[in-house]
Design a protein around this motif. Structure first.
Motif, PDB file in Angstrom:
ATOM      1  N   PHE A 184      -2.205   6.240  -3.999  1.00 27.33           N
ATOM      2  CA  PHE A 184      -1.172   6.837  -3.151  1.00 27.33           C
ATOM      3  C   PHE A 184      -1.633   8.230  -2.737  1.00 27.33           C
TER       4      PHE A 184
ATOM      5  N   ASP B  41      -2.126   3.697   0.006  1.00 28.87           N
ATOM      6  CA  ASP B  41      -0.724   3.752   0.412  1.00 28.87           C
ATOM      7  C   ASP B  41      -0.410   5.164   0.902  1.00 28.87           C
TER       8      ASP B  41
ATOM      9  N   ASN C  82      -0.869   8.661  -9.222  1.00 30.65           N
ATOM     10  CA  ASN C  82      -1.005   8.091  -7.882  1.00 30.65           C
ATOM     11  C   ASN C  82      -2.032   6.960  -7.823  1.00 30.65           C
TER      12      ASN C  82
ATOM     13  N   HIS D 201       1.096  -4.810  -2.630  1.00 31.22           N
ATOM     14  CA  HIS D 201       0.263  -4.272  -1.554  1.00 31.22           C
ATOM     15  C   HIS D 201      -0.715  -5.308  -0.988  1.00 31.22           C
TER      16      HIS D 201
ATOM     17  N   SER E  89       2.659   6.179   2.022  1.00 32.83           N
ATOM     18  CA  SER E  89       4.115   6.367   2.092  1.00 32.83           C
ATOM     19  C   SER E  89       4.594   7.691   1.514  1.00 32.83           C
ATOM     20  N   LYS E  90       3.763   8.367   0.716  1.00 31.69           N
ATOM     21  CA  LYS E  90       4.162   9.667   0.154  1.00 31.69           C
ATOM     22  C   LYS E  90       3.899  10.828   1.111  1.00 31.69           C
TER      23      LYS E  90
END
Length: 496
Positions: free
Chosen positions: A80, A124, A52, A63, A126-127
């Motif tokens: 992440f 991030d 991650n 990004h 998004s997970k």
């Protein structure tokens, strides 16, 4: 005890190394610096896991920009997060080391809101894709930061409910909270500000708060300060939104759409004002000028008349829809409207509205290789005709021929879309000047420089003109209270 001591040592060493590498460039508001030390990267890996974390050029580049024209400004490291604990621990690590921290949702913004102007760490989200709960009887649900609008509505398909706030892009819902997004349905359902009940927010020092209290999801409250609306529209500068509890709405019994063309812009916007003044409960009313219609025809394979046009959507029972539509048709005809075309078939309606949502890409296709520059002014409805006509005249006098105009005119919000060759500095300066002129016209007419895109890095100067120095100082005080070390999304909203 050993691990805690080791982490504190890493923090002290990383902070010294990171700060020595910073060099400010006052003209560009950017920062040039050396890479974040490996010890800091390892500390991030220890929190979120090796899979991650990325420092590769491709991921950092991805990004470092959104959909806007602003130059890419990549972070030094991308992490992440998979849960709120990850977010909290990474935020604390960045805060302890005074490393800039930029939250990332889906990257669909239009104001450079995720560009890492001072490098640092991009987190991030998004997970984080859990739909935590759906309370169908209460018309609300709670989602994590990575859940997008389309994902939620697909999940809700069998409940008879929908989340109608639709900015066009398949944006993350918490990202929509962060910018106070809205879109084509705002005339009926409002913006994100009216549809958020509660949020889980990670503060810069890693603390976790619930803006309306943990688990609270009432339709109204008078308990204390309105922290929810403080964080809605904060653009990642005060904290990181990791969960949102949002309102849901029933799917209408019936829906029809229509398109009507006009001889000029004035006729179209006059029709809009009169329709709203009649109190007709219209679901969507969108304006496209002749340039936008031509782009739609080419890109989405439509055959609309190339003229200023209004897109309508009516929802309700079949009987009421017919009456609403007839009144709207009568008003538009009185204002010179023609070719009133209906679309009641779901596939036909969906194709029509997809064409409207694809307008950004349709216009960009008219000038391949260009970057979009979109204005976002919003005015009281009664001032809409004047601001649109004056803006069109300013564009004409400047000699810009490929600017298009679209808008959620049902709530007084419209966008002028310019297509830029970002290498042509003269062109960029011309368009920036025009955008400032349009925003100034809107503010003269009791409006705002941004109805839904946010300030980001593109409208910082306009915000100061709109809010005033005293208002700006209060905002800076709030920023310093929540983020005393200034790590959260630096260079956005305020000049630094």
């Amino acid at each position: 005890m050993y691990c805690k001591t080791l982490l504190q040592t890493v923090c002290r060493q990383t902070r010294r190394l990171y700060h020595r590498s910073v060099v400010h460039n006052a003209n560009t508001q950017t920062v040039t610096k050396a890479k974040i030390p490996d010890r800091f990267v390892q500390a991030v890996i220890d929190i979120v896991g090796n899979d991650n974390v990325s420092t590769t050029d491709a991921i950092r580049e991805q990004h470092g920009h959104d959909e806007s024209y602003h130059d890419t400004a990549p972070p030094d490291i991308v992490a992440f997060a998979e849960n709120t604990e990850h977010v909290s621990r990474v935020a604390k690590l960045c805060n302890d080391n005074e490393v800039p921290l930029i939250p990332f949702g889906s990257g669909t913004g239009l104001e450079g809101g995720i560009n890492a102007l001072k490098g640092g760490l991009c987190l991030d989200l998004s997970k984080m894709k859990k739909i935590v709960s759906v309370n169908a009887e209460d018309f609300d649900c709670t989602v994590e930061a990575g859940v997008t609008r389309v994902t939620l509505n697909n999940y809700l398909r069998d409940t008879g409910l929908t989340f109608p706030i639709d900015p066009g892009a398949d944006a993350s819902l918490c990202g929509m909270c962060a910018t106070s997004a809205s879109g084509t349905n705002a005339v009926r359902y409002g913006t994100m500000r009216e549809n958020v009940l509660n949020m889980e927010v990670v503060l810069p020092d890693g603390r976790i708060i619930y803006t309306a209290g943990k688990g609270r999801r009432t339709k109204k409250t008078s308990a204390g300060y309105n922290l929810t609306n403080l964080f809605v529209g904060s653009e990642g500068t005060l904290g990181i939104i990791t969960q949102a509890t949002i309102r849901l709405h029933g799917i209408p019994e019936a829906t029809i759409s229509a398109v009507c063309s006009f001889n000029n812009v004035q006729e179209a916007v006059d029709s809009t004002v009169q329709i709203l003044q009649m109190g007709i409960p219209i679901a969507r009313i969108e304006f496209l000028d002749e340039v936008s219609v031509d782009a739609c025809n080419r890109y989405s394979k439509l055959d609309m008349k190339v003229a200023p046009s209004l897109f309508f959507e009516f929802t309700g029972s079949p009987d009421t829809l017919d009456k609403q539509a007839e009144v709207v048709k009568e008003i538009t005809t009185m204002n010179g409207g023609s070719e009133f075309k209906w679309a009641s078939d779901p596939d036909e309606r969906n194709h029509l509205w997809k064409a409207r949502h694809d307008i950004l890409y349709a216009c960009m296709a008219l000038k391949p290789g260009s970057k979009p520059y979109s204005t976002d002014v919003c005015v009281p409805i009664s001032n809409l005709p004047e601001v649109v006509v004056r803006s069109k005249e300013a564009i004409r006098k400047a000699g810009v021929i490929d600017a298009s105009m679209v808008g959620h005119v049902g709530d007084g919000n419209f966008h002028t879309l310019f297509l830029l060759d970002t290498e042509n500095k003269k062109e960029v300066e011309l368009v920036q000047g025009l955008a400032d002129t349009i925003a100034t016209i809107a503010m003269e007419l009791d409006g705002t420089c941004t109805g839904e895109h946010g300030i980001g890095m593109g409208k910082r100067g306009l915000l100061q003109k709109e809010i005033g120095e005293t208002g700006m100082e209060v905002m800076r005080q709030l920023k310093r209270t929540f983020d005393p070390k200034g790590i959260m999304n630096p260079g956005k909203v305020f000049f630094e």
